[in-house]
Scaffold this active site. Sequence first.
Site, PDB file in Angstrom:
ATOM      1  N   ASN A  40       0.834  -1.199   0.000  1.00 58.76           N
ATOM      2  CA  ASN A  40       0.000   0.000   0.000  1.00 58.76           C
ATOM      3  C   ASN A  40       0.871   1.252   0.000  1.00 58.76           C
ATOM      4  O   ASN A  40       1.963   1.282   0.580  1.00 58.76           O
ATOM      5  CB  ASN A  40      -1.023  -0.008   1.141  1.00 58.76           C
ATOM      6  CG  ASN A  40      -0.454  -0.224   2.521  1.00 58.76           C
ATOM      7  OD1 ASN A  40       0.588  -0.863   2.684  1.00 58.76           O
ATOM      8  ND2 ASN A  40      -1.123   0.295   3.525  1.00 58.76           N
ATOM      9  N   GLU A  53      -3.123  -4.741  -2.957  1.00 58.67           N
ATOM     10  CA  GLU A  53      -3.618  -5.646  -4.011  1.00 58.67           C
ATOM     11  C   GLU A  53      -3.626  -4.930  -5.352  1.00 58.67           C
ATOM     12  O   GLU A  53      -3.282  -5.491  -6.389  1.00 58.67           O
ATOM     13  CB  GLU A  53      -5.043  -6.111  -3.685  1.00 58.67           C
ATOM     14  CG  GLU A  53      -5.180  -6.891  -2.393  1.00 58.67           C
ATOM     15  CD  GLU A  53      -5.456  -6.002  -1.178  1.00 58.67           C
ATOM     16  OE1 GLU A  53      -4.929  -4.872  -1.114  1.00 58.67           O
ATOM     17  OE2 GLU A  53      -6.194  -6.465  -0.301  1.00 58.67           O
ATOM     18  N   CYS A  84     -10.290  -5.132   0.767  1.00 58.04           N
ATOM     19  CA  CYS A  84     -11.410  -4.193   0.781  1.00 58.04           C
ATOM     20  C   CYS A  84     -12.343  -4.505  -0.398  1.00 58.04           C
ATOM     21  O   CYS A  84     -11.981  -5.245  -1.319  1.00 58.04           O
ATOM     22  CB  CYS A  84     -10.906  -2.754   0.716  1.00 58.04           C
ATOM     23  SG  CYS A  84     -10.328  -2.245  -0.912  1.00 58.04           S
TER      24      CYS A  84
HETATM   25  N1  THU Z   1      -5.388  -1.462   2.473  1.00 60.52           N
HETATM   26  C1  THU Z   1      -4.841  -2.302   1.543  1.00 60.52           C
HETATM   27  O1  THU Z   1      -3.700  -2.120   1.112  1.00 60.52           O
HETATM   28  N2  THU Z   1      -5.599  -3.336   1.105  1.00 60.52           N
HETATM   29  C2  THU Z   1      -6.859  -3.606   1.532  1.00 60.52           C
HETATM   30  O2  THU Z   1      -7.514  -4.484   0.984  1.00 60.52           O
HETATM   31  C3  THU Z   1      -7.423  -2.866   2.659  1.00 60.52           C
HETATM   32  C4  THU Z   1      -6.729  -1.616   3.000  1.00 60.52           C
HETATM   33  C5  THU Z   1      -4.596  -0.325   2.928  1.00 60.52           C
HETATM   34  C6  THU Z   1      -5.127   1.010   2.497  1.00 60.52           C
HETATM   35  C7  THU Z   1      -4.542   1.924   3.537  1.00 60.52           C
HETATM   36  O3  THU Z   1      -3.228   2.279   3.132  1.00 60.52           O
HETATM   37  C8  THU Z   1      -4.439   1.058   4.774  1.00 60.52           C
HETATM   38  O4  THU Z   1      -4.569  -0.293   4.333  1.00 60.52           O
HETATM   39  C9  THU Z   1      -5.510   1.330   5.804  1.00 60.52           C
HETATM   40  O5  THU Z   1      -6.771   1.270   5.275  1.00 60.52           O
END
Ligand code: THU
Length: 130
Positions: A40, A53, A84
Site C-alpha cells: 500500500n 492488491e 477491501c
Molecule cells: N489497504 C490495503 O492495502 N488493502 C486492503 O484491501 C485494505 C486496506 C490499505 C489502504 C490503507 O493504506 C491502509 O490499508 C488502511 O486502510
Amino acid sequence: MTDLAKAAADIMERAYAPYSNYLVGAAIRTAAGNIYVGCNVENAAYPLGNCAESSAICAMISAGEREITEIFIMTRGEKPGTPCGGCRQRLAEFADSQAQVHCGLSTGETITYRLGELLPHSFDLEQNKT
Ligand code: THU
C-alpha cells in the site's frame, strides 16, 4: 511459509503507510507461475492512496500477464486482514471465483477464501453490455 507468503511479507516491509500505520503486502501468483508483488502507498490527500492488491495487479498487468490463480495478503494485527470491497472487484477482473485468497499474518496464521466467497454475484463484463 510458502513462497507466496514470503513474497507478501517481504513487500509488506516496503509499504508507505505513515497515516494509518497499517502495512499491507500482496503477492499474486499467475497462471504462468510467476509472482507479482505490491504494497500500500498512502498519500497526504487520503483518498489518493493505493491498496497493496491494486499495486500488485498493476505490476502483473505491466509485465504482460492477466490471469491470477492465487493471492497472498499479508498484514499485521490480531487477525489477518481481508481485501477491501474495491480490491475484491479488482481481483475479480483477473481471477475466477475459485481463485484462492490467502489472508495471513507473519506469525503463520492464515485464512484462505475463494474469491467467489468474498465477492458473490460480482459485477462483470456480461452485465456491462447494453
Ligand atoms: N489497504 C490495503 O492495502 N488493502 C486492503 O484491501 C485494505 C486496506 C490499505 C489502504 C490503507 O493504506 C491502509 O490499508 C488502511 O486502510
